[in-house]
Design an enzyme around this catalytic site. Structure first.
Site, mmCIF file in Angstrom:
data_model
loop_
_atom_site.group_PDB
_atom_site.id
_atom_site.type_symbol
_atom_site.label_atom_id
_atom_site.label_comp_id
_atom_site.label_asym_id
_atom_site.label_seq_id
_atom_site.Cartn_x
_atom_site.Cartn_y
_atom_site.Cartn_z
ATOM 1 N N ASP A 44 14.155 -32.437 7.760
ATOM 2 C CA ASP A 44 13.773 -33.645 7.020
ATOM 3 C C ASP A 44 12.544 -33.427 6.143
ATOM 4 O OD1 ASP A 44 15.720 -35.260 7.963
ATOM 5 O OD2 ASP A 44 14.466 -36.389 9.338
ATOM 6 N N LYS A 66 14.853 -37.562 3.582
ATOM 7 C CA LYS A 66 15.021 -39.014 3.524
ATOM 8 C C LYS A 66 13.630 -39.593 3.429
ATOM 9 C CE LYS A 66 17.982 -41.327 6.056
ATOM 10 N NZ LYS A 66 18.775 -41.810 4.931
ATOM 11 N N MET A 180 5.821 -46.763 8.895
ATOM 12 C CA MET A 180 6.433 -47.211 7.636
ATOM 13 C C MET A 180 5.886 -48.572 7.209
ATOM 14 S SD MET A 180 10.332 -45.964 8.480
ATOM 15 C CE MET A 180 10.291 -46.176 10.247
HETATM 16 N N1 SAH Z 1 10.289 -39.781 14.134
HETATM 17 C C1 SAH Z 1 8.996 -39.890 13.488
HETATM 18 C C2 SAH Z 1 8.887 -41.161 12.672
HETATM 19 C C3 SAH Z 1 9.868 -41.212 11.519
HETATM 20 S S1 SAH Z 1 9.714 -42.653 10.559
HETATM 21 C C4 SAH Z 1 7.892 -39.810 14.545
HETATM 22 O O1 SAH Z 1 8.180 -39.873 15.723
HETATM 23 O O2 SAH Z 1 6.736 -39.651 14.170
HETATM 24 C C5 SAH Z 1 8.644 -42.112 9.263
HETATM 25 C C6 SAH Z 1 7.290 -42.709 9.420
HETATM 26 O O3 SAH Z 1 6.579 -42.039 10.443
HETATM 27 C C7 SAH Z 1 6.409 -42.599 8.208
HETATM 28 O O4 SAH Z 1 6.692 -43.590 7.257
HETATM 29 C C8 SAH Z 1 5.051 -42.791 8.831
HETATM 30 O O5 SAH Z 1 4.824 -44.139 9.147
HETATM 31 C C9 SAH Z 1 5.215 -42.029 10.130
HETATM 32 N N2 SAH Z 1 4.768 -40.642 10.039
HETATM 33 C C10 SAH Z 1 5.479 -39.553 10.315
HETATM 34 N N3 SAH Z 1 4.734 -38.434 10.173
HETATM 35 C C11 SAH Z 1 3.514 -38.842 9.787
HETATM 36 C C12 SAH Z 1 2.288 -38.183 9.492
HETATM 37 N N4 SAH Z 1 2.164 -36.851 9.553
HETATM 38 N N5 SAH Z 1 1.225 -38.937 9.149
HETATM 39 C C13 SAH Z 1 1.299 -40.277 9.100
HETATM 40 N N6 SAH Z 1 2.430 -40.953 9.357
HETATM 41 C C14 SAH Z 1 3.519 -40.251 9.713
#
Ligand code: SAH
Length: 277
Positions: A44, A66, A180
């Protein structure tokens, strides 16, 4: 890695694996074991590219980005691509940011695979809402602050603010961790203020958490919209609402590594332990 003790990724299998929030060191050992074996790695947008350096040199790397609002591979297409690779006898690794089962549609992908009789293994990862905040010096729970924490997404499948019961969430959980949330921050903030959360409640916005580009904005519910507008911050961002954000004043360990002194040794006013003689 000791040989023998680690699971083998067999032909025709798909391993669905969390890559953690960014810093490659936050990948699990099962994740590393998978990277070294996979013939095909479908990853991803949020997967830090340097993690792919651990892939087998002959592995095929397939981008299935995505990112909210941008043209991207359709969810069902991604799942069916995984089915096709598995049926072609490949050893398939599906690598997703953070944890695959936390706001990552991992459940949907795994379900589609099982529905197509593809054997799967799930490898959890460190979610951005926990690990990302830890890198900003914010503990998601603290005895003086919260006995519960709510992980919430800022928009639903339609891309709109979720039809969540924000009133109940506001009243039920001292700390909110919002994924998000950037796009709809104005509506979310209004929901929280309308539900009675104080305008001076601390909020942290952590972008690109755990990567070299990590930035942290400390603000309040009353000021977040204006402060974000004035900033250059862009997603991905984790937004944390609650008094645990104050702990950053003593636990900004990255700042301390760079030479900053802690701003406040007792930000929650819990009293300091007596000096040892
Ligand atoms: N499965 C992922 C989340 C996916 S949804 C998890 O467990 O972290 C995507 C959202 O995750 C982004 O819009 C943001 O809100 C958050 N996110 C993921 N990686 C991030 C990062 N390195 N820094 C800040 N927010 C992050």
């Amino acid at each position: 890695m000791p040989s023998g003790a680690w699971p083998t990724l067999d032909a025709g299998w798909v391993w669905l694996c969390g890559a953690g929030p960014g810093d490659p060191g936050l990948l699990t050992l099962h994740g590393l074991n998978a990277l070294r074996q996979a013939d095909v790695i479908v990853y991803d947008a949020l997967v830090q590219k340097s993690i792919l350096d651990w892939a087998h040199p002959d592995a095929e790397l397939v981008y299935a980005g995505k990112r909210g609002g941008k043209p991207s591979a359709k969810q069902q297409d991604i799942s069916l691509t995984l089915v096709d690779y598995a049926r072609a006898g490949k050893r398939v690794l599906r690598l997703k940011g953070g944890d695959p089962f936390v706001f990552g549609r991992g459940g949907e992908e795994a379900q589609t695979l099982v529905q197509h009789n593809i054997p799967v293994r799930i490898i959890p990862g460190i979610s951005a809402g926990i690990g990302g905040l830890a890198y900003a010096g914010i503990p998601v729970t603290h005895r003086d602050v919260n006995q519960s924490v709510t992980f919430v997404t800022g928009h639903d499948q339609s891309g709109e603010t979720t039809k969540l019961n924000w009133d109940a969430i506001s009243k039920g959980s001292q700390v909110l961790v919002i994924y998000m949330g950037m796009k709809h921050i104005a509506q979310i903030t209004k929901h929280l203020l309308d539900a009675g959360r104080p305008a001076d409640e601390p909020v942290a916005v952590v972008t690109e958490a755990t990567t070299p580009e990590q930035q942290v904005l400390e603000t309040t519910l009353g000021n977040i919209v204006a402060d974000l507008e004035a900033s250059e911050l862009t997603p991905p961002a984790i937004i944390c609402v609650g008094r645990s954000v104050h702990m950053r004043q003593v636990l900004d360990w990255q700042g301390m590594m760079a030479g900053d002194a802690p701003r406040n040794l007792d930000p929650l006013g819990r009293g300091r332990p007596a000096e040892q003689p």
